[in-house]
Motif scaffolding. Sequence first.
Motif, PDB file in Angstrom:
ATOM      1  N   GLU A 121       0.835  -1.206   0.000  1.00 23.85           N
ATOM      2  CA  GLU A 121       0.000   0.000   0.000  1.00 23.85           C
ATOM      3  C   GLU A 121       0.867   1.252   0.000  1.00 23.85           C
ATOM      4  OE1 GLU A 121      -3.180   0.663  -0.171  1.00 23.85           O
ATOM      5  OE2 GLU A 121      -4.057  -1.347  -0.099  1.00 23.85           O
ATOM      6  N   ASN A 122       1.877   1.255   0.849  1.00 20.89           N
ATOM      7  CA  ASN A 122       2.718   2.439   1.010  1.00 20.89           C
ATOM      8  C   ASN A 122       3.581   2.749  -0.212  1.00 20.89           C
ATOM      9  OD1 ASN A 122       1.718   2.798   3.584  1.00 20.89           O
ATOM     10  ND2 ASN A 122       3.433   1.772   4.603  1.00 20.89           N
ATOM     11  N   THR A 123       3.789   1.742  -1.062  1.00 17.30           N
ATOM     12  CA  THR A 123       4.623   1.948  -2.251  1.00 17.30           C
ATOM     13  C   THR A 123       3.797   1.993  -3.539  1.00 17.30           C
ATOM     14  OG1 THR A 123       5.053  -0.448  -2.243  1.00 17.30           O
ATOM     15  CG2 THR A 123       6.738   0.986  -1.274  1.00 17.30           C
ATOM     16  N   GLY A 124       2.467   2.031  -3.400  1.00 16.62           N
ATOM     17  CA  GLY A 124       1.601   2.217  -4.557  1.00 16.62           C
ATOM     18  C   GLY A 124       1.180   0.961  -5.287  1.00 16.62           C
ATOM     19  N   PHE A 125       1.407  -0.209  -4.678  1.00 13.10           N
ATOM     20  CA  PHE A 125       1.055  -1.467  -5.324  1.00 13.10           C
ATOM     21  C   PHE A 125      -0.189  -2.133  -4.721  1.00 13.10           C
ATOM     22  CE2 PHE A 125       5.598  -0.960  -6.140  1.00 13.10           C
ATOM     23  CZ  PHE A 125       5.646  -1.182  -7.506  1.00 13.10           C
ATOM     24  N   GLY A 126      -0.852  -1.451  -3.821  1.00 13.73           N
ATOM     25  CA  GLY A 126      -1.967  -2.055  -3.104  1.00 13.73           C
ATOM     26  C   GLY A 126      -3.108  -2.516  -3.984  1.00 13.73           C
ATOM     27  N   ASP A 127      -3.351  -1.817  -5.091  1.00 12.68           N
ATOM     28  CA  ASP A 127      -4.443  -2.197  -5.977  1.00 12.68           C
ATOM     29  C   ASP A 127      -4.055  -3.273  -6.976  1.00 12.68           C
ATOM     30  OD1 ASP A 127      -6.139  -0.357  -4.781  1.00 12.68           O
ATOM     31  OD2 ASP A 127      -5.655   1.239  -6.208  1.00 12.68           O
ATOM     32  N   GLN A 128      -2.774  -3.528  -7.113  1.00 12.42           N
ATOM     33  CA  GLN A 128      -2.289  -4.471  -8.120  1.00 12.42           C
ATOM     34  C   GLN A 128      -1.830  -5.799  -7.533  1.00 12.42           C
ATOM     35  OE1 GLN A 128      -0.276  -0.649 -10.088  1.00 12.42           O
ATOM     36  NE2 GLN A 128       0.624  -2.539 -10.823  1.00 12.42           N
ATOM     37  N   VAL A 129      -1.719  -5.858  -6.209  1.00  9.72           N
ATOM     38  CA  VAL A 129      -1.264  -7.081  -5.530  1.00  9.72           C
ATOM     39  C   VAL A 129      -2.248  -7.423  -4.407  1.00  9.72           C
ATOM     40  CG1 VAL A 129       0.595  -8.215  -4.264  1.00  9.72           C
ATOM     41  CG2 VAL A 129       1.153  -6.494  -6.004  1.00  9.72           C
ATOM     42  N   THR A 130      -2.741  -8.645  -4.415  1.00  5.93           N
ATOM     43  CA  THR A 130      -3.635  -9.132  -3.361  1.00  5.93           C
ATOM     44  C   THR A 130      -2.883 -10.143  -2.517  1.00  5.93           C
ATOM     45  OG1 THR A 130      -5.596  -8.821  -4.740  1.00  5.93           O
ATOM     46  CG2 THR A 130      -5.804 -10.309  -2.851  1.00  5.93           C
ATOM     47  N   VAL A 131      -2.817  -9.903  -1.204  1.00  5.77           N
ATOM     48  CA  VAL A 131      -2.120 -10.802  -0.279  1.00  5.77           C
ATOM     49  C   VAL A 131      -3.147 -11.708   0.399  1.00  5.77           C
ATOM     50  CG1 VAL A 131      -0.609 -10.964   1.731  1.00  5.77           C
ATOM     51  CG2 VAL A 131      -0.346  -9.055   0.118  1.00  5.77           C
ATOM     52  N   ILE A 132      -2.913 -13.011   0.318  1.00 10.77           N
ATOM     53  CA  ILE A 132      -3.808 -14.009   0.921  1.00 10.77           C
ATOM     54  C   ILE A 132      -3.039 -14.767   1.990  1.00 10.77           C
ATOM     55  CG2 ILE A 132      -5.189 -16.082   0.487  1.00 10.77           C
ATOM     56  CD1 ILE A 132      -4.303 -14.165  -2.536  1.00 10.77           C
ATOM     57  N   ILE A 133      -3.646 -14.950   3.159  1.00  7.59           N
ATOM     58  CA  ILE A 133      -3.046 -15.768   4.211  1.00  7.59           C
ATOM     59  C   ILE A 133      -3.527 -17.206   4.012  1.00  7.59           C
ATOM     60  CG2 ILE A 133      -2.879 -16.201   6.690  1.00  7.59           C
ATOM     61  CD1 ILE A 133      -3.452 -13.198   7.110  1.00  7.59           C
ATOM     62  N   GLY A 134      -2.584 -18.139   3.884  1.00 10.46           N
ATOM     63  CA  GLY A 134      -2.983 -19.524   3.686  1.00 10.46           C
ATOM     64  C   GLY A 134      -1.805 -20.418   3.351  1.00 10.46           C
ATOM     65  N   ASP A 135      -2.128 -21.648   2.999  1.00 12.79           N
ATOM     66  CA  ASP A 135      -1.144 -22.651   2.613  1.00 12.79           C
ATOM     67  C   ASP A 135      -0.840 -22.477   1.126  1.00 12.79           C
ATOM     68  OD1 ASP A 135       0.288 -24.901   1.906  1.00 12.79           O
ATOM     69  OD2 ASP A 135      -1.080 -26.336   2.829  1.00 12.79           O
ATOM     70  N   GLY A 136       0.320 -21.938   0.832  1.00  9.19           N
ATOM     71  CA  GLY A 136       0.670 -21.660  -0.560  1.00  9.19           C
ATOM     72  C   GLY A 136       0.794 -22.897  -1.421  1.00  9.19           C
ATOM     73  N   THR A 137       1.064 -24.051  -0.821  1.00  2.00           N
ATOM     74  CA  THR A 137       1.198 -25.268  -1.620  1.00  2.00           C
ATOM     75  C   THR A 137      -0.145 -25.694  -2.225  1.00  2.00           C
ATOM     76  OG1 THR A 137       0.830 -26.889   0.168  1.00  2.00           O
ATOM     77  CG2 THR A 137       3.077 -26.027  -0.113  1.00  2.00           C
ATOM     78  N   LEU A 138      -1.230 -25.113  -1.741  1.00  4.38           N
ATOM     79  CA  LEU A 138      -2.561 -25.367  -2.316  1.00  4.38           C
ATOM     80  C   LEU A 138      -2.886 -24.383  -3.431  1.00  4.38           C
ATOM     81  CD1 LEU A 138      -4.579 -25.960   0.995  1.00  4.38           C
ATOM     82  CD2 LEU A 138      -3.551 -27.689  -0.505  1.00  4.38           C
ATOM     83  N   GLY A 139      -2.015 -23.394  -3.623  1.00  6.05           N
ATOM     84  CA  GLY A 139      -2.271 -22.361  -4.620  1.00  6.05           C
ATOM     85  C   GLY A 139      -3.400 -21.447  -4.181  1.00  6.05           C
ATOM     86  N   TYR A 140      -4.073 -20.859  -5.163  1.00  9.55           N
ATOM     87  CA  TYR A 140      -5.224 -19.995  -4.899  1.00  9.55           C
ATOM     88  C   TYR A 140      -6.206 -20.195  -6.055  1.00  9.55           C
ATOM     89  CZ  TYR A 140      -7.857 -15.843  -3.494  1.00  9.55           C
ATOM     90  OH  TYR A 140      -8.847 -14.972  -3.090  1.00  9.55           O
ATOM     91  N   PRO A 141      -7.022 -21.248  -5.959  1.00 12.59           N
ATOM     92  CA  PRO A 141      -7.889 -21.632  -7.078  1.00 12.59           C
ATOM     93  C   PRO A 141      -8.926 -20.578  -7.449  1.00 12.59           C
ATOM     94  CG  PRO A 141      -8.368 -22.951  -5.119  1.00 12.59           C
ATOM     95  CD  PRO A 141      -7.106 -22.198  -4.839  1.00 12.59           C
TER      96      PRO A 141
END
Length: 218
Positions: A121-141
């Motif tokens: 957010e502070n560097t201007g990427f907040g709208d272009q990057v979504t951060v998800i909390i979870g197990d990355g080995t499952l991906g994000y279907p």
Amino acid sequence: MNDKREDLVEKLTSHGYIKTEKVKKAMGSVPREKFMPPETRPYAYLDRPLPIGEGQTISAPHMVAIIAEKLDLCEGMNILEIGTGFGYNAAVVSEIIGSNGHVYTVERIPSLAEKARKNLENTGFGDQVTVIIGDGTLGYPDKAPYDRIYGTASAPQIPEPLKKQLKIGGKLIIPMGSHNYYQELVSVLRISEDDFKFQDLGGVAFVPMIGKHGWPKD
């Protein structure tokens, strides 16, 4: 810090880690120091990994450059990153793919995910990057299929969910191998529904990828 960033980018270019203008521009634009704890910011433009807390590190700049180059990124792509850390890699990739693209990045450690959100957010990427909390080995279907998928931690083998969430014609890059910080960087090109082409990109050293299809948590 701007002069130090310029000097590092020129060094990475002269050594062959940065090969294209789009990667050079991104790494010259994204302030690495903004994605680091205050105590390590003076070392932001040394070409080495540095601790960010919770036993994790921010990747060395040359490794960020290698992955960005090998991904062959284009504007408007839909990207999945496994292992957000403090958000630096995602910011560099987002800078390359532009405002019409999007990076979805999965982080298993909530405190790091929250810090990454603030940094982005502070560097201007907040709208272009979504951060998800979870197990990355499952991906994000939810946002699959992806043009590109990459990991910033090493898995014992390529997680099947990541292969399934990759577009046909898409590319996945991930460190793979032992738990002891020495692995091979592997590129996977999805040829068809069931066919994949694998390429070894050389030896690397990453923290382990923890999760159902990765390493067990200690």
